[in-house]
Scaffold this active site. Structure first.
Site, PDB file in Angstrom:
ATOM      1  N   ARG A  63     -15.427  -3.084  -5.041  1.00  0.00           N
ATOM      2  CA  ARG A  63     -14.891  -3.915  -3.957  1.00  0.00           C
ATOM      3  C   ARG A  63     -15.800  -3.924  -2.737  1.00  0.00           C
ATOM      4  NH1 ARG A  63      -9.268  -4.919  -5.498  1.00  0.00           N
ATOM      5  NH2 ARG A  63      -9.004  -3.677  -7.378  1.00  0.00           N
ATOM      6  N   PRO A 106       7.199  -2.166  10.304  1.00  0.00           N
ATOM      7  CA  PRO A 106       7.331  -0.762   9.874  1.00  0.00           C
ATOM      8  C   PRO A 106       6.300  -0.433   8.795  1.00  0.00           C
ATOM      9  CG  PRO A 106       9.407  -1.973   9.587  1.00  0.00           C
ATOM     10  CD  PRO A 106       8.359  -2.972   9.934  1.00  0.00           C
ATOM     11  N   GLU A 107       5.585   0.659   8.984  1.00  0.00           N
ATOM     12  CA  GLU A 107       4.640   1.130   7.976  1.00  0.00           C
ATOM     13  C   GLU A 107       5.290   2.302   7.237  1.00  0.00           C
ATOM     14  OE1 GLU A 107       0.613   1.536   9.469  1.00  0.00           O
ATOM     15  OE2 GLU A 107       0.937  -0.006  10.963  1.00  0.00           O
ATOM     16  N   ARG A 138      13.169 -11.975  12.345  1.00  0.00           N
ATOM     17  CA  ARG A 138      12.341 -12.962  11.630  1.00  0.00           C
ATOM     18  C   ARG A 138      12.844 -13.245  10.220  1.00  0.00           C
ATOM     19  NH1 ARG A 138       6.133 -12.011  13.072  1.00  0.00           N
ATOM     20  NH2 ARG A 138       6.036 -14.002  12.014  1.00  0.00           N
TER      21      ARG A 138
END
Ligand code: ZN
Length: 259
Positions: free
Chosen positions: A140, A2-3, A104
């Protein structure tokens, strides 16, 4: 997994059910969740989202915080005592039962005092500042797709939405995040909000096993422009969608639309 739009979908659905409800019973079916004490008899006051955490605010100044991690699902059942495979936690209310299903077993559920929850990194559903993104990205070198997916920087953008945001913004996912111009960051910020808001309106993206609180799939998969479309036609330019691997995950993009 799920995002953010999927967690927001659950949050909005829980808000319509839980506030005012008394916790009648808690059953822990998986000892790995740890002890959950002191909640029975208290009422739910509010439901909130903090990044990908769901927060259930409970009378007496407690907050139960749930993270679904890899495979967690929440399911609401009216009446009866349901038994599902992989159920790990059952919370009974007068109006029905909330069940955590999690094959899981990585989902977490913790109870803590209200004020102890730490401040959040950037939340795209609250609106993203292009200037702030550029500030964070300045030093970055990692590819912009990995930057968007770094949960320490921005909450809740996973593989599906990172691919879709970069297509919508016209940015090549392989470019180093330090190299995007201010104009490009404005596009990324704007498209992040637009793509995620549409996904929330569609109750998430069901490409594998995502289901909402009531067991229904989302409909955002009908809007995907690149994700899992390798070899298919780009609807914008007529070229072919390609797939590469970045950080061990598949990335789908259109080489001519994304520069
Ligand atoms: Zn294209």
């Amino acid at each position: 997994m799920p995002e953010l739009p999927e967690v927001e979908t659950l949050c909005r659905q829980l808000k319509t059910i839980l506030p005012g409800e008394e916790i009648l019973r808690i059953e822990i079916l998986d000892a790995r969740l740890g002890k959950i004490e002191g909640l029975v008899g208290r009422r739910v006051e509010a439901v909130k989202r903090r990044g990908k955490f769901l927060q259930i605010c409970i009378s007496g100044g407690l907050t139960a915080e749930l993270h679904l991690r890899m495979s967690g699902r929440l399911f609401w059942q009216k009446g009866g005592v349901p038994v599902f495979a992989y159920s790990r936690l059952v919370i009974a209310f007068p109006a029905g039962t909330l069940i955590l299903i999690d094959p899981r077993r990585f989902a977490t559920f913790t109870v803590q005092p209200l004020e102890s929850t730490p401040a959040l990194v950037e939340d795209p559903l609250g609106g993203l500042s292009a200037h702030r993104l550029r500030e964070i990205a300045r030093t970055r070198r990692l590819p912009v797709k990995s930057f968007l997916m770094d949960q320490r920087l921005i909450a809740g953008i996973g593989n599906i939405y990172a691919c879709e945001i970069l297509f919508a913004a016209g940015i090549d996912p392989r470019r180093p995040s330090s190299g995007l111009s201010p104009v490009e960051w404005r596009k990324v910020a704007k498209m992040s909000v637009a793509i995620l808001e549409r996904a929330v309106a569609c109750r998430g993206t069901t490409v594998s096993d995502w289901r909402d609180l009531f067991g229904c799939g989302g409909t955002n998969q009908d809007h995907l422009a690149v994700y899992a479309r390798k070899g298919e036609i780009c609807r914008r330019c007529g070229g072919r969608i390609e797939r590469i691997t970045q950080g061990g995950r598949g990335t789908w993009f259109c080489p001519s639309c994304q520069q």
